[in-house]
Design an enzyme around this catalytic site. Structure first.
Site, mmCIF file in Angstrom:
data_model
loop_
_atom_site.group_PDB
_atom_site.id
_atom_site.type_symbol
_atom_site.label_atom_id
_atom_site.label_comp_id
_atom_site.label_asym_id
_atom_site.label_seq_id
_atom_site.Cartn_x
_atom_site.Cartn_y
_atom_site.Cartn_z
ATOM 1 N N LEU A 30 1.016 -6.952 -0.929
ATOM 2 C CA LEU A 30 0.471 -7.901 -1.383
ATOM 3 C C LEU A 30 1.218 -9.065 -1.628
ATOM 4 C CD1 LEU A 30 -1.910 -5.944 -4.023
ATOM 5 C CD2 LEU A 30 -2.516 -6.912 -1.623
ATOM 6 N N GLY A 33 -1.004 -14.987 -1.728
ATOM 7 C CA GLY A 33 -2.519 -15.281 -1.030
ATOM 8 C C GLY A 33 -3.219 -14.148 -1.539
ATOM 9 N N HIS A 34 -3.037 -12.941 -1.660
ATOM 10 C CA HIS A 34 -3.956 -11.642 -1.840
ATOM 11 C C HIS A 34 -4.312 -12.319 -3.518
ATOM 12 C CE1 HIS A 34 -1.814 -9.486 1.290
ATOM 13 N NE2 HIS A 34 -2.943 -9.527 1.488
ATOM 14 N N GLY A 144 -9.757 -14.675 2.264
ATOM 15 C CA GLY A 144 -9.042 -15.962 2.540
ATOM 16 C C GLY A 144 -9.410 -16.700 3.395
ATOM 17 N N GLN A 145 -9.313 -17.973 3.391
ATOM 18 C CA GLN A 145 -9.541 -19.169 4.852
ATOM 19 C C GLN A 145 -8.301 -18.790 5.435
ATOM 20 O OE1 GLN A 145 -12.058 -21.098 5.136
ATOM 21 N NE2 GLN A 145 -10.974 -22.132 6.864
ATOM 22 N N ASP A 147 -7.821 -16.412 7.308
ATOM 23 C CA ASP A 147 -8.373 -15.551 8.115
ATOM 24 C C ASP A 147 -9.849 -16.182 8.388
ATOM 25 O OD1 ASP A 147 -6.390 -13.364 8.933
ATOM 26 O OD2 ASP A 147 -6.461 -13.550 6.847
ATOM 27 N N SER A 183 1.479 -10.793 5.108
ATOM 28 C CA SER A 183 2.252 -9.519 4.941
ATOM 29 C C SER A 183 3.072 -9.413 6.250
ATOM 30 C CB SER A 183 1.088 -8.311 5.025
ATOM 31 O OG SER A 183 0.284 -8.453 3.984
ATOM 32 N N ARG A 184 2.558 -9.877 7.375
ATOM 33 C CA ARG A 184 3.408 -9.510 8.685
ATOM 34 C C ARG A 184 4.680 -10.520 8.650
ATOM 35 N NH1 ARG A 184 -1.924 -9.039 11.141
ATOM 36 N NH2 ARG A 184 -1.885 -7.085 12.329
HETATM 37 P P1 AMP Z 1 -4.885 -8.772 4.528
HETATM 38 O O1 AMP Z 1 -4.341 -7.858 3.735
HETATM 39 O O2 AMP Z 1 -3.968 -9.588 5.450
HETATM 40 O O3 AMP Z 1 -6.206 -8.233 5.352
HETATM 41 O O4 AMP Z 1 -5.518 -9.773 3.670
HETATM 42 C C1 AMP Z 1 -6.546 -9.676 2.633
HETATM 43 C C2 AMP Z 1 -7.390 -10.709 2.376
HETATM 44 O O5 AMP Z 1 -6.313 -11.741 1.704
HETATM 45 C C3 AMP Z 1 -8.004 -11.463 3.528
HETATM 46 O O6 AMP Z 1 -9.439 -12.149 3.107
HETATM 47 C C4 AMP Z 1 -6.977 -12.529 3.856
HETATM 48 O O7 AMP Z 1 -7.602 -13.756 4.423
HETATM 49 C C5 AMP Z 1 -6.335 -12.999 2.494
HETATM 50 N N1 AMP Z 1 -5.257 -13.509 2.605
HETATM 51 C C6 AMP Z 1 -4.206 -13.201 3.291
HETATM 52 N N2 AMP Z 1 -3.245 -14.158 3.367
HETATM 53 C C7 AMP Z 1 -3.729 -14.994 2.741
HETATM 54 C C8 AMP Z 1 -3.208 -16.598 2.268
HETATM 55 N N3 AMP Z 1 -1.840 -16.888 2.603
HETATM 56 N N4 AMP Z 1 -3.806 -17.132 1.460
HETATM 57 C C9 AMP Z 1 -4.997 -17.010 1.195
HETATM 58 N N5 AMP Z 1 -5.571 -15.776 1.392
HETATM 59 C C10 AMP Z 1 -5.051 -14.942 2.168
#
Ligand code: AMP
Length: 276
Positions: A30, A33-34, A144-145, A147, A183-184
């Site tokens: 995390l 953003g998360h 999150g926007q 994605d 995360s990447r």
């Molecule tokens: P992930 O763990 O990458 O699957 O992301 C989980 C949630 O966090 C998804 O709804 C993503 O769009 C959101 N998310 C990831 N990175 C960001 C960011 N930089 N800003 C806002 N939301 C994010």
């Protein structure tokens, strides 16, 4: 904060939880953003749940499922600090037990952009989100926007299958130099991290051109490509200027258009977008 690993246990916690309940689904590792989704969920709901699950079905055979970063201990610390009530962290066998054989296919919106470059990706996303929404039964679910296509796919899924959660989209959180948090990003070496600034730079260029009166979408895509290609470590997957609802590529950019990019830096594939 209660940490729950099984569906049965979550059902029991749900029965006792104060409503409304907000869910932020994540794959862990995390970052801010998360945590912005969690913060928003905390403001809107009596109970906040976060799921942590690296979903194997949304990764292609040659993608980075094995190399996807994980750090449960640090994640739980951050969620505790953020005031989360329930963490749902199942293992793969809990979500996909032996004999699992039902998948959700969202239609045309899932075929473009990421769907075109990552066959089966949104089938995996839609399936796991459908499962999470039926297990957790949130009143609101936060995405999150960053994605952007995923948000459209989930809205379609939730509407078409009457899953009952309000889908709330939160703005992209960026590093100081504009790189969208992901995360990447931890997998980038120092040179690749520097090179990755070109993503946001290309999006800003499109925005600048658009508001300077250049509406020819081919020209926007061409100039963005040119900017990205100036960076030798960047290998483009796609550069898109598309309708914000249908994701069809545009000839003439008109607000609200979704400008999005997918670019590889070494073994790390990053995506980003802005809405004009
Ligand atoms: P992930 O763990 O990458 O699957 O992301 C989980 C949630 O966090 C998804 O709804 C993503 O769009 C959101 N998310 C990831 N990175 C960001 C960011 N930089 N800003 C806002 N939301 C994010």
């Amino acid at each position: 904060m209660k940490i729950i690993e099984t569906v049965d246990e979550f059902r029991q916690a749900y029965a006792l939880a104060k409503k409304p309940l907000g869910l932020a689904p994540t794959m862990g590792f995390l970052h801010e953003g998360h945590l912005s989704l969690v913060k928003r969920a905390r403001e809107d709901n009596a109970t906040v749940a976060v799921s942590i699950f690296v979903n194997p079905s949304q990764f292609g055979p040659n993608e980075d499922y094995g190399a996807y970063p994980r750090d449960m201990e640090s994640d739980l610390r951050k969620l505790e600090e953020a005031g989360v009530d329930l963490v749902f962290a199942p293992d793969a066998a809990e979500m996909y037990p032996d004999g699992f054989d039902t998948y959700v296919d969202v239609g045309s919106i899932a075929e473009r952009l990421e769907g075109g470059h990552r066959p089966g990706h949104f089938r995996g996303v839609a399936t796991v989100v459908c499962k999470l929404l039926t297990i957790v039964r949130p009143d609101r679910v936060y995405f999150g926007q960053k994605d952007a296509q995923q948000c459209l796919v989930i809205k379609r899924l939730s509407r078409d299958l009457n899953l009952g959660a309000e889908v709330i989209v939160c703005p992209t959180v960026r590093e100081a130099d504009g790189l969208a948090m992901s995360s990447r990003n931890v997998n980038l070496n120092a040179e690749e991290r520097e090179a990755a600034r070109v993503l946001f730079k290309s999006l800003q260029l499109a925005e600048y051109m658009f508001f300077s009166g250049i509406k020819d979408a081919n020209e926007l895509r061409r100039q963005m490509r040119h900017t990205i290609e100036e960076e030798p470590l960047a290998k483009i997957d796609y550069v898109s200027v598309a309708d914000g609802d249908t994701l069809r590529e545009l000839d003439v950019a008109a607000s609200p258009a979704l400008v999005s990019v997918a670019v590889n830096f070494g073994k790390t594939r990053l995506i980003d977008n802005i809405t004009l």
